[in-house]
Design an enzyme around this catalytic site. Structure first.
Site, PDB file in Angstrom:
ATOM      1  N   GLY A 109       0.940  -1.186  -0.020  1.00  0.00           N
ATOM      2  CA  GLY A 109      -0.053  -0.069   0.010  1.00  0.00           C
ATOM      3  C   GLY A 109       0.737   1.283   0.046  1.00  0.00           C
ATOM      4  N   ASP A 149      -2.715   7.200   2.606  1.00  0.00           N
ATOM      5  CA  ASP A 149      -2.167   7.801   1.493  1.00  0.00           C
ATOM      6  C   ASP A 149      -0.616   7.349   0.909  1.00  0.00           C
ATOM      7  OD1 ASP A 149      -0.356   8.172   3.568  1.00  0.00           O
ATOM      8  OD2 ASP A 149      -1.118  10.144   4.225  1.00  0.00           O
ATOM      9  N   ARG A 175       6.000 -12.852   0.683  1.00  0.00           N
ATOM     10  CA  ARG A 175       5.174 -13.069   1.850  1.00  0.00           C
ATOM     11  C   ARG A 175       4.233 -14.363   1.796  1.00  0.00           C
ATOM     12  NH1 ARG A 175       5.043  -7.568   4.310  1.00  0.00           N
ATOM     13  NH2 ARG A 175       6.095  -6.303   2.970  1.00  0.00           N
ATOM     14  N   ASP A 184       0.360 -11.449   6.418  1.00  0.00           N
ATOM     15  CA  ASP A 184       1.077 -10.372   5.137  1.00  0.00           C
ATOM     16  C   ASP A 184       2.308  -9.813   5.835  1.00  0.00           C
ATOM     17  OD1 ASP A 184      -1.032  -9.174   6.844  1.00  0.00           O
ATOM     18  OD2 ASP A 184      -0.143  -7.238   5.822  1.00  0.00           O
ATOM     19  N   ASN A 185       2.680 -10.169   7.010  1.00  0.00           N
ATOM     20  CA  ASN A 185       4.052  -9.704   7.599  1.00  0.00           C
ATOM     21  C   ASN A 185       4.995 -10.881   7.755  1.00  0.00           C
ATOM     22  OD1 ASN A 185       2.963  -6.951   7.448  1.00  0.00           O
ATOM     23  ND2 ASN A 185       2.398  -6.923   9.730  1.00  0.00           N
ATOM     24  N   ASP A 190       8.747  -5.991   8.138  1.00  0.00           N
ATOM     25  CA  ASP A 190       7.771  -4.856   8.567  1.00  0.00           C
ATOM     26  C   ASP A 190       7.832  -4.597  10.150  1.00  0.00           C
ATOM     27  OD1 ASP A 190       6.599  -4.576   5.991  1.00  0.00           O
ATOM     28  OD2 ASP A 190       4.818  -6.217   6.362  1.00  0.00           O
TER      29      ASP A 190
END
Length: 540
Positions: free
Chosen positions: A104, A137, A202, A277-278, A287
């Protein structure tokens, strides 16, 4: 501009690309990645860099801090050969399937291939919007970026498998963040970290395709992963990749994951957000978000405010969570392996490897030549209970334990309470908790420990040799939560000298480093409840 780096972008060559060229938030199907360029920033400023990582990827350290490299690592320019992209992956978050997640705010610049034919992916964290940004963002703030940069390098020098960090760069822009999600957002300095790893694949990369029943892309991803990262499992480079090879890959992932978590437990590291996902397919710590270091030994501690109630990712629960995550990965591989039994063997390997590595690790922390379950199970259990009877700094305790003279079999030292406390008092946070009851428990344990050490067939003849052995696995310096916060506070005011000094100290965590003792001190009282020192959020 090349910086004399050669790129060989295997991931974007092997995996299907997102066919939508526009960069907007969306669900991406039947694609391993989306091509996307970093968002340019207004006034990039170099803060810190790692000479070792530069050398690792074949980059001449002379470039560190240069205007040319700063532009690239801030996302304002691309070096020749770069092919920037964001990965598509999913994940289980706090035990629940979260669907598509993806990079992201991380943008992979490409894969550097070095003279010894090793591949290193360069990834900018905080480099702008991607199709996977969801409602965020795509940016990162100085606060989280300093923590990620320092911890990546600290973990490596501690001997913990980890991704690395090449650089920390300010963007010159402000980023709005609500640090504790309490309705009080503030503008913070924006920053970008360049992360480096052989691969950033991952568990969630495999899960997303399995969840969508996209077996074709799942097979492509598995083949890429094995040929790129597990080629030693193949009889020849172009050998067919069938269920047996996939199961062998999974077994290796189970083994390396166990080794990684044992290292976390050894140094007192709490990841804070062990979502699938980590979790790295290579068994690397990845992460660095709301992580923390155990200061006083509390097995139920988690630094993550999001997890404060359930404490799913607390220190003592990390081994079980790693196993849970491996089961989730196994479930994603079932469509290719066709049956569960070979994957269940991998889980059994995890359990066995963790237990074996845990025993070896605890033997090392106590200066024993090997772990003997008959005696050492009780010795270790009683120690971990003792560490909770009075608030005790884990790092300092093990380090100072090595200084206590035990003597030899022929001439054992008579242990005296005053002498033991003189060595260990530095590890105690609250003097009033060192009660008579605690002192009795401490001395009972110390005598059991002395007896075990002196009965060790592989025990060195001298206390100094035991001390050397223990100090090689029990660090003096770790990235204490309050130290990271002090570096952030200084950097926020334009002074990056503490970041550089901490980086230098953390390069030699097992050495005494005279003159740097202030970085080994236990948490000061002002940091006990301060945000950023005791608890952190996922806001970054």
């Amino acid at each position: 501009m090349t910086f004399d780096l050669t790129f060989d972008n295997r991931f974007t060559r092997d995996l299907p690309a997102d066919t939508e060229p526009r960069n907007f938030t969306r669900q991406v199907h039947q694609a391993g990645f989306s091509r996307v360029k970093p968002t340019p920033v207004s006034a990039p400023k170099w803060v810190a860099g790692s000479k070792e990582v530069a050398e690792l990827i074949g980059l001449d350290p002379k470039w560190l801090g240069s205007a040319e490299l700063t532009e690239v690592l801030a996302g304002n320019a691309l070096a020749d050969g770069m092919d920037p992209f964001a990965m598509c992956y999913g994940g289980h978050q706090f035990g629940n399937w979260a669907g598509q997640l993806g990079d992201g705010r991380a943008i992979n610049l490409g894969e550097v291939v070095t003279a010894d034919e090793k591949h290193w992916t360069l990834q900018l964290k905080g480099a702008g919007l991607t199709p996977y940004s969801r409602t965020a963002d795509g940016l990162a703030v100085l606060r989280s970026s300093v923590r990620e940069f320092l911890c990546s390098e600290a973990m490596h020098h501690l001997g913990v498998p980890t991704t690395r960090a090449l650089s920390l760069v300010l963007t010159g822009e402000k980023v709005l963040r609500d640090m504790f999600y309490d309705g009080h957002p503030e503008h913070e300095l924006g920053a970008i970290v360049c992360r480096v790893a052989p691969s950033f694949i991952r568990f969630g990369n495999f899960e997303i395709f399995a969840s969508r029943e996209d077996t074709e892309t799942l097979q492509t991803l598995v083949e890429h992963t094995i040929r790129s990262e597990f080629s030693h499992l193949l009889s020849e480079p172009d050998a067919e990749i069938g269920p047996d090879v996939i199961a062998a890959m999974f077994e290796e992932v189970c083994r390396t994951t166990a080794e990684m978590v044992v290292h976390w437990m050894r140094v007192g590291f709490v990841h804070g957000v062990m979502n699938t996902d980590n979790m790295s397919i290579l068994g690397l710590t990845i992460d660095y978000g709301p992580y923390g270091w155990l200061e006083d030994y509390d097995p139920d501690w988690t630094p993550n405010t999001t997890d404060a109630q359930g404490r799913r990712y607390r220190y003592a629960h990390q081994p079980q969570i790693a196993q849970w995550n491996l089961v989730a990965l196994a479930n994603a591989l079932v469509p290719l392996v066709k049956e569960a039994e070979p994957l269940q063997r991998g889980i059994a390997v995890y359990v066995e490897e963790f237990q074996k590595s845990w025993h070896s690790m605890m033997a090392g922390k106590l200066g024993l030549s090997k772990y003997e379950s008959e005696t050492d199970d009780e010795l270790v259990d009683s120690l971990l209970t003792l560490l909770q009877l009075a608030e005790t700094d884990m790092t300092i305790f093990y380090r100072r334990l090595a200084d206590i003279e035990l003597g030899t079999r022929e001439q054992p030292v008579t242990l005296e309470l005053a002498a033991v406390l003189r060595h260990l008092s530095e590890a105690h946070y609250v003097a009033d908790e060192v009660t008579e009851e605690y002192q009795q428990a401490l001395m009972d344990w110390m005598r059991s420990y002395q007896s075990r050490v002196l009965a060790d067939d592989g025990f060195p003849a001298e206390d100094s040799q035991r001390r050397q052995r223990m100090n090689a696995v029990n660090p003096k310096y770790v990235l204490r939560n309050y130290l990271a916060q002090l570096a952030i506070d200084a950097c926020d005011k334009g002074d990056d000298s503490l970041v550089s000094e901490l980086l230098e100290v953390l390069r030699r965590p097992y050495d005494d480093q005279p003159g740097k003792e202030r970085f080994a001190e236990k948490r000061p009282e002002w940091a006990r409840h301060r945000p950023g020192c005791s608890m952190l959020s996922c806001s970054s």
